[in-house]
Write a protein that holds these residues in place. Structure first.
Motif, PDB file in Angstrom:
ATOM      1  N   LEU A 178     -31.613 -36.305 -25.058  1.00 50.59           N
ATOM      2  CA  LEU A 178     -32.230 -35.385 -26.012  1.00 50.59           C
ATOM      3  C   LEU A 178     -33.205 -36.127 -26.920  1.00 50.59           C
ATOM      4  O   LEU A 178     -34.275 -35.602 -27.261  1.00 50.59           O
ATOM      5  CB  LEU A 178     -31.151 -34.695 -26.841  1.00 50.59           C
ATOM      6  N   THR A 179     -32.859 -37.337 -27.289  1.00 55.76           N
ATOM      7  CA  THR A 179     -33.730 -38.153 -28.134  1.00 55.76           C
ATOM      8  C   THR A 179     -35.072 -38.393 -27.464  1.00 55.76           C
ATOM      9  O   THR A 179     -36.134 -38.270 -28.090  1.00 55.76           O
ATOM     10  CB  THR A 179     -33.038 -39.496 -28.446  1.00 55.76           C
ATOM     11  N   VAL A 180     -35.039 -38.732 -26.183  1.00 55.29           N
ATOM     12  CA  VAL A 180     -36.270 -39.007 -25.440  1.00 55.29           C
ATOM     13  C   VAL A 180     -37.129 -37.742 -25.330  1.00 55.29           C
ATOM     14  O   VAL A 180     -38.347 -37.777 -25.523  1.00 55.29           O
ATOM     15  CB  VAL A 180     -35.937 -39.561 -24.043  1.00 55.29           C
ATOM     16  N   VAL A 243     -42.491 -46.294 -33.796  1.00 54.31           N
ATOM     17  CA  VAL A 243     -41.321 -46.406 -32.923  1.00 54.31           C
ATOM     18  C   VAL A 243     -40.770 -45.015 -32.656  1.00 54.31           C
ATOM     19  O   VAL A 243     -40.398 -44.301 -33.599  1.00 54.31           O
ATOM     20  CB  VAL A 243     -40.221 -47.280 -33.569  1.00 54.31           C
ATOM     21  N   THR A 244     -40.698 -44.622 -31.403  1.00 48.23           N
ATOM     22  CA  THR A 244     -40.127 -43.303 -31.094  1.00 48.23           C
ATOM     23  C   THR A 244     -39.631 -43.270 -29.649  1.00 48.23           C
ATOM     24  O   THR A 244     -40.112 -44.020 -28.794  1.00 48.23           O
ATOM     25  CB  THR A 244     -41.145 -42.178 -31.348  1.00 48.23           C
ATOM     26  N   GLY A 245     -38.629 -42.439 -29.417  1.00 43.09           N
ATOM     27  CA  GLY A 245     -38.050 -42.300 -28.093  1.00 43.09           C
ATOM     28  C   GLY A 245     -37.212 -43.486 -27.668  1.00 43.09           C
ATOM     29  O   GLY A 245     -36.997 -43.713 -26.477  1.00 43.09           O
ATOM     30  N   ARG A 246     -36.696 -44.244 -28.620  1.00 41.39           N
ATOM     31  CA  ARG A 246     -35.957 -45.468 -28.318  1.00 41.39           C
ATOM     32  C   ARG A 246     -34.499 -45.367 -28.752  1.00 41.39           C
ATOM     33  O   ARG A 246     -34.154 -44.608 -29.664  1.00 41.39           O
ATOM     34  CB  ARG A 246     -36.602 -46.658 -29.022  1.00 41.39           C
ATOM     35  N   VAL A 247     -33.646 -46.167 -28.099  1.00 42.86           N
ATOM     36  CA  VAL A 247     -32.232 -46.250 -28.448  1.00 42.86           C
ATOM     37  C   VAL A 247     -31.910 -47.704 -28.766  1.00 42.86           C
ATOM     38  O   VAL A 247     -32.259 -48.608 -27.997  1.00 42.86           O
ATOM     39  CB  VAL A 247     -31.328 -45.757 -27.296  1.00 42.86           C
TER      40      VAL A 247
END
Length: 298
Positions: A178-180, A243-247
């Protein structure tokens, strides 16, 4: 001088959420402390933990309000976002953290145990995210500058699996994906979306990481929940816009960029595969690929 950020932290009455709320407040943010005050298994409610955190924040000069809505209820999540806007005039950061566990092996998990854990974790992330995203989209379409942040809470159980936690692992894996998706969808509105996989001493982890839970007699306590919060505060702040779409896995003083599913070795026959030839092709791919990391508990 820029205005203080307005931050929602769900499940902020205890554990990681409490530490996140306190850290954001120490960084000058105005905080909405959301918590149902439920037990470890989700039973019962109490506003006392959330009010205690809000009082801690006010005691050192910060600003905080309490919200007791159920984050996995669509309307409750809408009220949560509205609470931030009504109390502080806007919303800048959403930290999805609320959850509980009902651990059970797959052969014995009940339907309710499955549904309740998936509901509070996965839907409990999706519902606040949906309403916060709609708020930020409307701001962006109105021509207002938006530099919004979402920090979700996945888990090593969701990334690698965990014996006896099929319901929890499935929900946490869903949160990572869901984050991605949210990062890709919301970038046009000035919103970044990232996730953490924390390793820390909380009510939820005592049974899983029992051998790691002891508090050291002296020195750095790598399992203290407070170690995770600076990373969350930075991801939820203005400096993290690239920074986005990262874990990120956060454990003690270590931060690891977690790299998820990606295409590995490939074989293309160019036509439909005969069943007897599939096995050799699969074995060839496995020989070229990397072995998976072990599931927790194996």
């Amino acid at each position: 001088m820029s205005e203080p950020r307005v931050v929602i932290v769900t499940g902020a009455g205890r554990g990681l959420g409490r530490q996140h709320a306190l850290e954001f407040a120490r960084q000058g943010a105005r905080v909405v402390v959301n918590d149902l005050g439920a037990a470890l298994d989700g039973a019962g409610t109490s506003q006392a933990p959330a009010h205690a955190v809000a009082e801690e924040i006010r005691a050192f000069g910060g600003e905080a309000v309490v919200n007791g809505d159920d984050v996995a209820d669509w309307e409750g999540a809408r009220r949560l976002v509205a609470c931030a806007v009504e109390a502080f005039g806007r919303l800048d950061t959403l930290v999805n953290n609320a959850g509980f566990v009902r651990d059970r092996m797959l052969v014995s998990v009940s339907e309710a145990e499955w549904d309740d854990v998936v509901r509070v974790h996965l839907k409990g992330h999706a519902a606040p995210l949906r309403h916060a995203a709609a708020y930020w989209r409307d701001r962006a379409k109105a021509g207002e500058p938006v530099a919004a942040r979402v920090v979700n809470t996945s888990s090593g159980a969701g990334l690698l699996g965990s014996i006896g936690q099929g319901n929890y692992s499935a929900a946490k894996a869903g949160i990572a994906t869901l984050t991605v998706v949210a990062a890709a969808e919301l970038a046009r509105y000035g919103v970044t979306v990232n996730a953490i996989a924390p390793v820390a001493r909380t009510r939820m982890t005592e049974g899983v990481f029992a051998d790691m839970m002891a508090t050291p007699a002296a020195g750095f306590d790598a399992m203290a929940a407070e170690n995770v919060s600076p990373v969350v505060a930075w991801l939820g702040g203005p400096a993290s816009g690239h920074v986005t779409g990262r874990v990120f896995e956060v454990e003690g003083g270590a931060v690891t960029l977690v790299e998820g599913w990606r295409h590995g070795p490939r074989v293309d026959r160019g036509e439909k595969w005969p069943v007897p030839e599939v096995g050799a092709a699969i074995d060839g791919l496995l020989a070229k690929g990397e072995a998976p990391e072990p599931v927790y508990g194996t």
